[in-house]
Design an enzyme around this catalytic site. Sequence first.
Site, mmCIF file in Angstrom:
data_model
loop_
_atom_site.group_PDB
_atom_site.id
_atom_site.type_symbol
_atom_site.label_atom_id
_atom_site.label_comp_id
_atom_site.label_asym_id
_atom_site.label_seq_id
_atom_site.Cartn_x
_atom_site.Cartn_y
_atom_site.Cartn_z
ATOM 1 N NE ARG A 1 7.452 -51.750 4.920
ATOM 2 C CZ ARG A 1 8.076 -50.606 5.250
ATOM 3 N NH1 ARG A 1 8.237 -49.888 5.043
ATOM 4 N NH2 ARG A 1 9.711 -50.621 5.022
ATOM 5 N N GLY A 2 3.947 -54.603 1.857
ATOM 6 C CA GLY A 2 4.780 -55.217 0.756
ATOM 7 C C GLY A 2 4.222 -56.881 1.316
ATOM 8 C CB ILE A 3 6.355 -59.708 1.454
ATOM 9 C CG1 ILE A 3 7.043 -59.908 0.475
ATOM 10 C CG2 ILE A 3 6.079 -61.152 1.336
ATOM 11 C CD1 ILE A 3 8.096 -60.322 0.323
ATOM 12 C CG ASN B 1 5.721 -60.821 6.073
ATOM 13 O OD1 ASN B 1 6.031 -60.930 5.064
ATOM 14 N ND2 ASN B 1 5.000 -59.977 6.442
ATOM 15 C CG LEU C 1 31.754 -59.627 10.660
ATOM 16 C CD1 LEU C 1 30.045 -60.166 11.094
ATOM 17 C CD2 LEU C 1 31.485 -61.539 10.050
ATOM 18 C CB ALA C 2 35.164 -54.787 8.458
ATOM 19 C CG ASN C 3 32.703 -51.377 8.267
ATOM 20 O OD1 ASN C 3 33.940 -51.411 8.505
ATOM 21 N ND2 ASN C 3 32.563 -51.201 6.926
ATOM 22 C CE1 TYR D 1 16.297 -60.406 5.778
ATOM 23 C CE2 TYR D 1 17.450 -61.127 3.889
ATOM 24 C CZ TYR D 1 16.481 -61.245 4.664
ATOM 25 O OH TYR D 1 15.187 -61.182 3.735
ATOM 26 C CB THR E 1 8.846 -55.064 -1.194
ATOM 27 O OG1 THR E 1 10.069 -55.221 -0.325
ATOM 28 C CG2 THR E 1 8.642 -56.440 -1.474
HETATM 29 P P1 NAD Z 1 8.948 -54.612 4.068
HETATM 30 O O1 NAD Z 1 9.640 -53.770 5.108
HETATM 31 O O2 NAD Z 1 8.182 -53.802 2.928
HETATM 32 O O3 NAD Z 1 7.619 -55.246 5.452
HETATM 33 C C1 NAD Z 1 8.147 -55.742 6.344
HETATM 34 C C2 NAD Z 1 6.699 -54.951 7.457
HETATM 35 O O4 NAD Z 1 7.337 -56.228 8.879
HETATM 36 C C3 NAD Z 1 7.055 -53.569 7.808
HETATM 37 O O5 NAD Z 1 5.510 -53.190 8.020
HETATM 38 C C4 NAD Z 1 7.078 -53.803 9.431
HETATM 39 O O6 NAD Z 1 6.187 -52.858 10.032
HETATM 40 C C5 NAD Z 1 7.141 -54.906 10.247
HETATM 41 N N1 NAD Z 1 8.326 -54.931 10.965
HETATM 42 C C6 NAD Z 1 9.260 -55.376 11.782
HETATM 43 N N2 NAD Z 1 9.969 -55.290 13.125
HETATM 44 C C7 NAD Z 1 8.077 -55.662 13.295
HETATM 45 C C8 NAD Z 1 8.617 -56.030 14.273
HETATM 46 N N3 NAD Z 1 8.868 -55.584 15.736
HETATM 47 N N4 NAD Z 1 6.946 -56.311 15.246
HETATM 48 C C9 NAD Z 1 6.025 -56.036 13.871
HETATM 49 N N5 NAD Z 1 6.055 -55.613 12.586
HETATM 50 C C10 NAD Z 1 7.213 -55.651 12.645
HETATM 51 O O7 NAD Z 1 9.483 -55.539 4.264
HETATM 52 P P2 NAD Z 1 9.106 -57.303 2.829
HETATM 53 O O8 NAD Z 1 9.424 -56.800 1.531
HETATM 54 O O9 NAD Z 1 7.383 -57.238 2.997
HETATM 55 O O10 NAD Z 1 9.115 -58.184 3.675
HETATM 56 C C11 NAD Z 1 8.791 -59.524 5.084
HETATM 57 C C12 NAD Z 1 9.373 -60.726 4.409
HETATM 58 O O11 NAD Z 1 10.058 -61.187 3.595
HETATM 59 C C13 NAD Z 1 10.313 -60.255 5.612
HETATM 60 O O12 NAD Z 1 10.698 -61.183 6.309
HETATM 61 C C14 NAD Z 1 11.631 -59.920 5.260
HETATM 62 O O13 NAD Z 1 12.951 -60.710 5.206
HETATM 63 C C15 NAD Z 1 11.637 -61.139 3.889
HETATM 64 N N6 NAD Z 1 12.504 -61.002 2.882
HETATM 65 C C16 NAD Z 1 11.762 -60.148 1.659
HETATM 66 C C17 NAD Z 1 12.456 -60.414 0.668
HETATM 67 C C18 NAD Z 1 11.915 -59.074 -0.367
HETATM 68 O O14 NAD Z 1 12.991 -59.202 -1.623
HETATM 69 N N7 NAD Z 1 11.458 -57.805 -0.585
HETATM 70 C C19 NAD Z 1 13.414 -61.190 0.145
HETATM 71 C C20 NAD Z 1 13.592 -62.458 0.805
HETATM 72 C C21 NAD Z 1 12.765 -62.214 2.028
#
Ligand code: NAD
Length: 447
Positions: A217-219, A288, A297-299, A353, A388
Amino acid sequence: MATAQDSYLRLLENPLARDLAGRLGLPRPARLRRYRRGEPLIPGPVLVIGTGGGADTLAAALLAWDLDVRRHPVPGERLGAIVAALDELAAPGDLAGPALAIGASLRELAPGGRVVTVSRPAAGEPAVAASRQAVQGLLRSLARELRGGVTGNGILLGEGVDAGSPGVQAALRFLLSARSAYVDGQFLLVGSGDGTLPEDPDRPLGGKVAAVTGGARGIGAAIAEVLRRDGANVIAIDVPAAGEQLAAVANRIGATALQLDITVPEAGNRILAHAGGRYGRLDIVVHNAGITRDKLLANMDAERWNAVLEVNLAAQLRMNEAFLASDLLGPAPRIVCLASTSGIAGNRGQTNYAASKAGVIGMVQALAPALAGRGGTVNAVAPGFIETDMTARIPAATREVARRLLPSLQQGGQPVDVAEAVAFLAGGAAGINGQTLRVCGQSLVGA
Ligand code: NAD
């Protein structure tokens, strides 16, 4: 491909609403120019500013792409782009001429137009270093003044790199094109003159084998789709719990699906076995998959901290070790990692993060020489606010502020915007190694 979840942006597609927003003094974000095969690279002629050898070389490259090139402005003519060769600055006074020449033509830029500077990183005598660094202040500020989906970015020529190098041409083409819609106010360092340009710029990944984690999904789904569009054989990877979504993405784009939790110790070898079995090798890896577990961080508890560091960073380190030790890794491997603007500037509630994403940036820098030694590259992409499921969890008011406060584009990015940058770094971007490219619409976070 994912659609905008930004309802204000959708509302403004109605001309009456757009007109009303203008009269009320509300933001009117532009519709961004995004890549469609067959469309022109830029929406009009390109003006090349500068008189040195660099300007001549850049003008020749642009002509070779069948663009209309001007060395002087033609009064009243709409421009698709301004390219400024600033690679021969020796003192701050040298900047006035080209800076004011850029300014004089800005109003002629068509919607979705581009400003690209080509200069050198600060080094050498104080006056030389000062004038080179001054370009960064000029460009970053200028980019904030642009409207209508016009963006401003810079290319930095590393030591011994000239304007005709393959990496410079690749970066120029990317920054001019609709593929860079959400890259704004950024500099790309071309550190070496090595590499070659893809034969077909519309299919730069033809025949390559690419693995994309978090592809359900997503990115990640957008990355899988864009790499496939650009010619790669794609392996989309995600956790078994997302198996159905993963299969749907794989079927839709013509990829193979691999259900795998990337935190298991054998993850790297599982991906290699799949790639070897289906395609005989692996050329491109896109790390990705990522998670957030936000808390002050305190929590913070150990479970949240460790889960984020494990998925976002430790798993990547382990998998890279396995890939680099394997004969199945192709001759010019490309690794692209997802960082975040939070990893550059920090973000309240995201110590875990941001630590993981800053760690990714450090990892990429440290791995770069090893990849260069194999004719490959490793880089990171740092998205800002992208629409996303991950950002849909942010409270609505905060989300709205995050979008509209972006100084020029005034909207969140789409997954495809990140995917285009990843595809660029996975393909034609020769000589760009160990870098982090922000895809953030000039987000104030990490400025
Ligand atoms: P999302 O939560 O929509 O999708 C992340 C995908 O990674 C999901 O399909 C999830 O199942 C998969 N995933 C999670 N843990 C996993 C694991 N252990 N093994 C295999 N797959 C796993 O997130 P997104 O918004 O599409 O983000 C994608 C990347 O971009 C991430 O690394 C995120 O940190 C980074 N990012 C996103 C944004 C944003 O604004 N959306 C901003 C900065 C960075």
